[in-house]
Design a protein around this motif. Structure first.
Motif, PDB file in Angstrom:
ATOM      1  N   GLY A  44      56.627  74.561 -46.006  1.00 47.38           N
ATOM      2  CA  GLY A  44      56.638  73.154 -46.357  1.00 47.38           C
ATOM      3  C   GLY A  44      57.808  72.377 -45.791  1.00 47.38           C
ATOM      4  N   GLU A  60      52.153  67.929 -45.714  1.00 42.23           N
ATOM      5  CA  GLU A  60      51.514  69.087 -46.339  1.00 42.23           C
ATOM      6  C   GLU A  60      51.763  70.389 -45.570  1.00 42.23           C
ATOM      7  OE1 GLU A  60      47.441  68.083 -46.364  1.00 42.23           O
ATOM      8  OE2 GLU A  60      47.670  66.283 -47.586  1.00 42.23           O
ATOM      9  N   THR A  75      54.181  73.098 -42.843  1.00 44.94           N
ATOM     10  CA  THR A  75      55.463  73.522 -42.298  1.00 44.94           C
ATOM     11  C   THR A  75      55.505  72.999 -40.870  1.00 44.94           C
ATOM     12  OG1 THR A  75      55.430  75.529 -43.651  1.00 44.94           O
ATOM     13  CG2 THR A  75      56.931  75.493 -41.764  1.00 44.94           C
TER      14      THR A  75
END
Length: 361
Positions: free
Chosen positions: A145, A304, A306
């Motif tokens: 994230g 939403e 990484t």
């Protein structure tokens, strides 16, 4: 750039004209020689036949032989020209055939160092054939994230880092782990399934808008494609195209603007729904209006995922969780935007320089 293109174009034109002149002279000389020899041969043969030295059948046979030999020399110039063209093509084919086949699994020289981060690199080194290190003892860990931005001078190794992550190049030393496992435990296909890549100049195939978005997910439904386009701020302009989602985009998306191509690439990344998002200067070549639309779509997407972002315009990554400054293949500085501004180093200088340029503009 225009002057250099004109110079190379003039050289190419000159060489092409020279080749045509030589070929024309060769063909003309061959034709003249063949015509002269044929006329002389017929005259001498007629004289010999009138005196009974030779028969008509022998003359016909010799004419056929002479025609075959003349035709061979007539076609020799064309053959040499085609041979040179074929040899140039053969060099390109040989270069391709000499390339090593991509390994099935990600090759690593070291495997004993990894953590539970989504992406982790430890003491990674990489250099091309010129023996100059492009990535120099780089260590990096990205949590689930987290949005990590990478900035720095040109040639600092930013794009090469993405190539290492995606398996287009492999580190000579160090180790890479993805989702808590060594990269060597993944096939190349699995690694690329885990990441969605949006480059500065996205590649669109010669097909429809719908087909290009669906490349992100095999078997995607029309509803999923439309939803991805809406999230990428692309639905409105697609609906205004002549045939909507069935509009042909042309080779490499030549029928669309830069901003439109970029938003289709983002829609493709959205529908892929990969664990890791890689953005390589996705807005640097866009005008202000297109940049605002694309950046809005990227912000929604990164919220939403990484995300690892290579940025040229530093204003687009001020809200990143962490900013890494790469210089000469290593991380020279890292921190938040405010921390790096207060540090007064490379990042602060780049930011102040861009701020002045934007103010002047």
């Amino acid at each position: 750039m225009v002057g250099k293109f004109k110079e190379i174009n003039d050289i190419t034109k000159s060489k092409a004209e020279k080749r045509v002149r030589i070929n024309a002279a060769y063909q003309g000389l061959n034709t003249f020689a063949w015509t002269s020899s044929f006329v002389g041969f017929i005259a001498v043969s007629g004289l010999f036949m009138s005196k009974g030295y030779i028969e008509l059948g022998t003359i016909i046979a010799l004419v056929q032989v002479q025609n075959g030999v003349s035709q061979l020399f007539n076609q020799l110039g064309t053959f040499i020209n085609q041979l040179q063209t074929s040899l140039a093509g053969f060099d390109r084919i040989s270069e391709l055939l000499d390339k090593k086949e991509e390994p099935k699994y990600y090759p690593l020289s070291e495997e004993g160092c990894y953590d539970n981060a989504v992406l982790s690199l430890y003491n990674v080194n990489f250099q091309y054939e010129d023996d100059i290190k492009v990535i120099n003892d780089l260590s990096l860990s990205v949590k689930k994230g987290e949005t990590v931005a990478i900035v720095g001078p040109s040639g600092g190794g930013k794009s090469t880092l993405f190539k290492l992550i995606l398996g287009f190049n492999y580190p000579q030393s160090g180790c890479v782990s993805i989702m808590g496992k060594p990269a060597s435990k993944y096939t190349m296909e699995e690694i690329r399934d885990l990441a969605a890549f949006v480059p500065q100049d996205p590649y669109l195939f010669s097909g429809t808008v719908q087909e290009n978005i669906s490349f992100g997910k095999t078997g995607a439904s029309t509803k999923q494609i439309v939803e991805a386009a809406k999230q990428a701020n692309a639905h409105d302009f697609i609906e205004n195209l002549e045939e909507g989602y069935n509009t042909l985009v042309g080779e490499r998306g030549t029928f669309l603007s830069g901003g439109q191509k970029q938003r289709i690439a983002i829609a493709r990344a959205i529908i892929k729904n990969a664990e890791i998002l890689l953005l390589d200067e996705a807005t640097s070549a866009l005008d202000n209006e297109s940049e605002a639309l694309v950046q809005s779509a990227l912000d929604d997407l990164m919220g939403e995922k990484t995300s690892i972002v290579i940025a040229h315009r530093l204003s687009t990554i001020e809200k990143a969780d962490r900013i890494l400054v790469m210089d000469k293949g290593a991380i020279a500085e890292q921190g938040t935007h405010q921390e790096l501004i207060e540090l007064g180093g490379i990042y602060a200088n780049l930011y102040n320089l861009q701020f002045k340029e934007d103010k002047i503009a």
